[in-house]
Write a protein that holds these residues in place. Structure first.
Motif, mmCIF file in Angstrom:
data_model
loop_
_atom_site.group_PDB
_atom_site.id
_atom_site.type_symbol
_atom_site.label_atom_id
_atom_site.label_comp_id
_atom_site.label_asym_id
_atom_site.label_seq_id
_atom_site.Cartn_x
_atom_site.Cartn_y
_atom_site.Cartn_z
ATOM 1 N N GLU A 6 -8.036 -2.045 -20.455
ATOM 2 C CA GLU A 6 -8.633 -1.433 -19.263
ATOM 3 C C GLU A 6 -8.209 -2.211 -18.017
ATOM 4 O OE1 GLU A 6 -10.734 1.271 -18.444
ATOM 5 O OE2 GLU A 6 -9.966 1.897 -20.392
ATOM 6 N N PRO A 7 -7.854 -1.501 -16.954
ATOM 7 C CA PRO A 7 -7.411 -2.201 -15.740
ATOM 8 C C PRO A 7 -8.584 -2.741 -14.924
ATOM 9 C CG PRO A 7 -7.413 0.146 -15.361
ATOM 10 C CD PRO A 7 -7.763 -0.057 -16.819
ATOM 11 N N ILE A 8 -8.276 -3.705 -14.106
ATOM 12 C CA ILE A 8 -9.198 -4.179 -13.080
ATOM 13 C C ILE A 8 -8.945 -3.277 -11.879
ATOM 14 C CG2 ILE A 8 -9.794 -6.112 -11.564
ATOM 15 C CD1 ILE A 8 -8.357 -7.851 -13.880
ATOM 16 N N VAL A 9 -9.995 -2.756 -11.280
ATOM 17 C CA VAL A 9 -9.845 -1.817 -10.181
ATOM 18 C C VAL A 9 -10.116 -2.532 -8.858
ATOM 19 C CG1 VAL A 9 -10.653 0.348 -9.165
ATOM 20 C CG2 VAL A 9 -10.554 0.091 -11.653
ATOM 21 N N ILE A 10 -9.177 -2.401 -7.939
ATOM 22 C CA ILE A 10 -9.344 -2.899 -6.574
ATOM 23 C C ILE A 10 -9.492 -1.671 -5.695
ATOM 24 C CG2 ILE A 10 -8.277 -4.116 -4.643
ATOM 25 C CD1 ILE A 10 -6.648 -5.711 -6.714
ATOM 26 N N GLU A 11 -10.657 -1.531 -5.096
ATOM 27 C CA GLU A 11 -10.914 -0.369 -4.246
ATOM 28 C C GLU A 11 -11.388 -0.843 -2.878
ATOM 29 O OE1 GLU A 11 -12.967 4.008 -4.549
ATOM 30 O OE2 GLU A 11 -13.522 2.469 -5.994
ATOM 31 N N LEU A 12 -10.795 -0.300 -1.844
ATOM 32 C CA LEU A 12 -11.141 -0.704 -0.488
ATOM 33 C C LEU A 12 -12.235 0.185 0.087
ATOM 34 C CD1 LEU A 12 -7.621 -1.388 1.043
ATOM 35 C CD2 LEU A 12 -9.185 -2.997 -0.040
ATOM 36 N N ASN A 13 -13.063 -0.416 0.914
ATOM 37 C CA ASN A 13 -14.108 0.301 1.631
ATOM 38 C C ASN A 13 -13.494 0.833 2.933
ATOM 39 O OD1 ASN A 13 -16.220 0.967 3.404
ATOM 40 N ND2 ASN A 13 -17.581 -0.550 2.485
ATOM 41 N N ILE A 14 -13.254 2.129 2.992
ATOM 42 C CA ILE A 14 -12.580 2.741 4.144
ATOM 43 C C ILE A 14 -13.364 2.514 5.439
ATOM 44 C CG2 ILE A 14 -11.899 4.957 5.161
ATOM 45 C CD1 ILE A 14 -9.949 4.124 3.146
ATOM 46 N N LYS A 15 -14.683 2.660 5.391
ATOM 47 C CA LYS A 15 -15.482 2.486 6.616
ATOM 48 C C LYS A 15 -15.366 1.067 7.155
ATOM 49 C CE LYS A 15 -18.695 6.203 5.777
ATOM 50 N NZ LYS A 15 -20.026 6.651 5.537
ATOM 51 N N LYS A 16 -15.402 0.065 6.271
ATOM 52 C CA LYS A 16 -15.254 -1.318 6.706
ATOM 53 C C LYS A 16 -13.855 -1.552 7.278
ATOM 54 C CE LYS A 16 -15.438 -6.136 5.232
ATOM 55 N NZ LYS A 16 -14.431 -6.489 6.214
ATOM 56 N N LEU A 17 -12.846 -0.989 6.605
ATOM 57 C CA LEU A 17 -11.472 -1.138 7.094
ATOM 58 C C LEU A 17 -11.302 -0.512 8.475
ATOM 59 C CD1 LEU A 17 -9.172 -0.533 4.023
ATOM 60 C CD2 LEU A 17 -9.554 -2.648 5.264
ATOM 61 N N MET A 18 -11.932 0.623 8.704
ATOM 62 C CA MET A 18 -11.828 1.268 10.013
ATOM 63 C C MET A 18 -12.471 0.401 11.097
ATOM 64 S SD MET A 18 -12.307 5.298 9.242
ATOM 65 C CE MET A 18 -11.054 6.222 8.395
ATOM 66 N N MET A 19 -13.588 -0.202 10.779
ATOM 67 C CA MET A 19 -14.235 -1.103 11.748
ATOM 68 C C MET A 19 -13.363 -2.341 11.985
ATOM 69 S SD MET A 19 -16.751 0.295 13.089
ATOM 70 C CE MET A 19 -17.142 -1.114 14.069
ATOM 71 N N ASP A 20 -12.828 -2.900 10.913
ATOM 72 C CA ASP A 20 -11.925 -4.047 11.047
ATOM 73 C C ASP A 20 -10.725 -3.671 11.906
ATOM 74 O OD1 ASP A 20 -13.611 -5.480 9.394
ATOM 75 O OD2 ASP A 20 -12.286 -5.390 7.635
ATOM 76 N N ASN A 21 -10.202 -2.465 11.698
ATOM 77 C CA ASN A 21 -9.054 -1.994 12.457
ATOM 78 C C ASN A 21 -9.379 -1.915 13.944
ATOM 79 O OD1 ASN A 21 -7.303 0.119 13.781
ATOM 80 N ND2 ASN A 21 -6.271 -0.052 11.807
ATOM 81 N N VAL A 22 -10.553 -1.385 14.285
ATOM 82 C CA VAL A 22 -10.962 -1.275 15.693
ATOM 83 C C VAL A 22 -11.057 -2.664 16.321
ATOM 84 C CG1 VAL A 22 -12.893 -0.641 17.215
ATOM 85 C CG2 VAL A 22 -12.117 0.952 15.455
ATOM 86 N N VAL A 23 -11.654 -3.607 15.602
ATOM 87 C CA VAL A 23 -11.813 -4.972 16.121
ATOM 88 C C VAL A 23 -10.454 -5.640 16.310
ATOM 89 C CG1 VAL A 23 -12.693 -7.283 15.551
ATOM 90 C CG2 VAL A 23 -14.141 -5.269 15.196
ATOM 91 N N LEU A 177 -6.099 0.214 -6.238
ATOM 92 C CA LEU A 177 -5.061 -0.296 -7.129
ATOM 93 C C LEU A 177 -5.677 -0.599 -8.480
ATOM 94 C CD1 LEU A 177 -3.244 -2.851 -4.779
ATOM 95 C CD2 LEU A 177 -2.494 -0.544 -5.374
ATOM 96 N N TYR A 178 -4.863 -0.451 -9.535
ATOM 97 C CA TYR A 178 -5.283 -0.792 -10.884
ATOM 98 C C TYR A 178 -4.421 -1.966 -11.331
ATOM 99 C CZ TYR A 178 -7.274 3.840 -10.449
ATOM 100 O OH TYR A 178 -7.968 4.930 -9.988
ATOM 101 N N VAL A 179 -5.071 -3.048 -11.745
ATOM 102 C CA VAL A 179 -4.368 -4.270 -12.132
ATOM 103 C C VAL A 179 -4.441 -4.419 -13.644
ATOM 104 C CG1 VAL A 179 -4.263 -6.778 -11.865
ATOM 105 C CG2 VAL A 179 -5.026 -5.345 -9.939
ATOM 106 N N TYR A 180 -3.284 -4.512 -14.273
ATOM 107 C CA TYR A 180 -3.181 -4.731 -15.706
ATOM 108 C C TYR A 180 -2.647 -6.131 -15.910
ATOM 109 C CZ TYR A 180 -3.608 0.338 -15.988
ATOM 110 O OH TYR A 180 -4.047 1.628 -15.865
ATOM 111 N N THR A 181 -3.476 -6.992 -16.503
ATOM 112 C CA THR A 181 -3.041 -8.360 -16.765
ATOM 113 C C THR A 181 -2.599 -8.460 -18.215
ATOM 114 O OG1 THR A 181 -5.286 -9.044 -17.287
ATOM 115 C CG2 THR A 181 -4.546 -9.362 -15.018
ATOM 116 N N THR A 182 -1.712 -9.396 -18.481
ATOM 117 C CA THR A 182 -1.197 -9.568 -19.821
ATOM 118 C C THR A 182 -1.929 -10.664 -20.575
ATOM 119 O OG1 THR A 182 0.504 -11.038 -18.950
ATOM 120 C CG2 THR A 182 1.111 -8.726 -19.284
ATOM 121 N N SER A 183 -2.668 -11.495 -19.853
ATOM 122 C CA SER A 183 -3.380 -12.579 -20.525
ATOM 123 C C SER A 183 -4.865 -12.245 -20.604
ATOM 124 C CB SER A 183 -3.192 -13.890 -19.756
ATOM 125 O OG SER A 183 -3.868 -13.815 -18.522
ATOM 126 N N GLU A 184 -5.563 -12.958 -21.447
ATOM 127 C CA GLU A 184 -7.008 -12.763 -21.573
ATOM 128 C C GLU A 184 -7.740 -13.427 -20.408
ATOM 129 O OE1 GLU A 184 -8.498 -10.769 -23.855
ATOM 130 O OE2 GLU A 184 -6.425 -10.277 -24.359
#
Length: 186
Positions: A6-23, A177-184
């Motif tokens: 199973e992958p590790i999921v990296i998901e961004l918060n669009i609303k936070k990114l939009m505020m960061d972008n404005v700043v 993004l979905y991260v697939y690692t090869t190690s435990e």
């Protein structure tokens, strides 16, 4: 072919990114205009120069957003050796974002490079050119595109936690993004 783990999921918060972008955009605009004023002491422009400059800004901004996404695609091919036919580009009107993706897995080190390539090509480079030409419009476009890379930097920051040989799958529709690692070990 995707790894069975199973992958590790990296998901961004669009609303936070939009505020960061404005700043970040606001800060860069103030900083860059101040630098330009200190260096050139030239801010005499007429009503027509403002109108033409505004139109030019909008046109350049749209062109550079397209180039930003195209830079991701070039990065996927250049750093990840993915075939051209695996690339996809488009607009997600619901989220209000342009996107560039590939259906191929990329090694983490290649994905990180592909994420930051547009920052340099459509943000930093135009800003330098704008300062060189004393063009406020180009400097401002550069500031907006540098700030527009906040999502790319957020993804990059998250990817730094994983080994360079981890495999990364880009979500075709969401900033995820979905991260697939090869190690435990994670």
């Amino acid at each position: 072919m995707l790894p069975e783990k199973e992958p590790i999921v990296i998901e961004l918060n669009i609303k936070k990114l939009m505020m960061d972008n404005v700043v970040v955009t606001s800060g860069l605009v103030i900083l860059f205009v101040a630098i330009q004023y200190i260096c050139f002491k030239d801010f005499n422009f007429s009503f027509w120069e403002m109108i033409i400059g505004s139109i030019l800004f909008v046109v350049l901004y749209i062109v550079f957003i397209v180039l930003h996404e195209a830079s991701h695609l070039i990065g996927f091919m250049l750093f990840g050796a993915v075939p051209f036919k695996s690339l996809k580009y488009g607009l997600n009107l619901e989220l209000g974002i342009a996107y560039a993706t590939t259906d191929q897995l990329l090694p983490n080190h290649a994905m990180k490079k592909a994420l930051l390539l547009p920052f340099w090509t459509t943000g930093v480079l135009p800003t330098i050119v704008g300062f060189y030409l004393n063009s406020t419009v180009i400097v401002l476009v550069g500031a907006f595109l540098i700030a527009g890379a906040v999502g790319d930097f957020a993804m990059y920051k998250e990817l730094r936690k994983y080994p360079k040989n981890a495999l990364i799958k880009d979500d075709p529709q969401l900033p995820k993004l979905y991260v697939y690692t090869t190690s435990e070990k994670e």
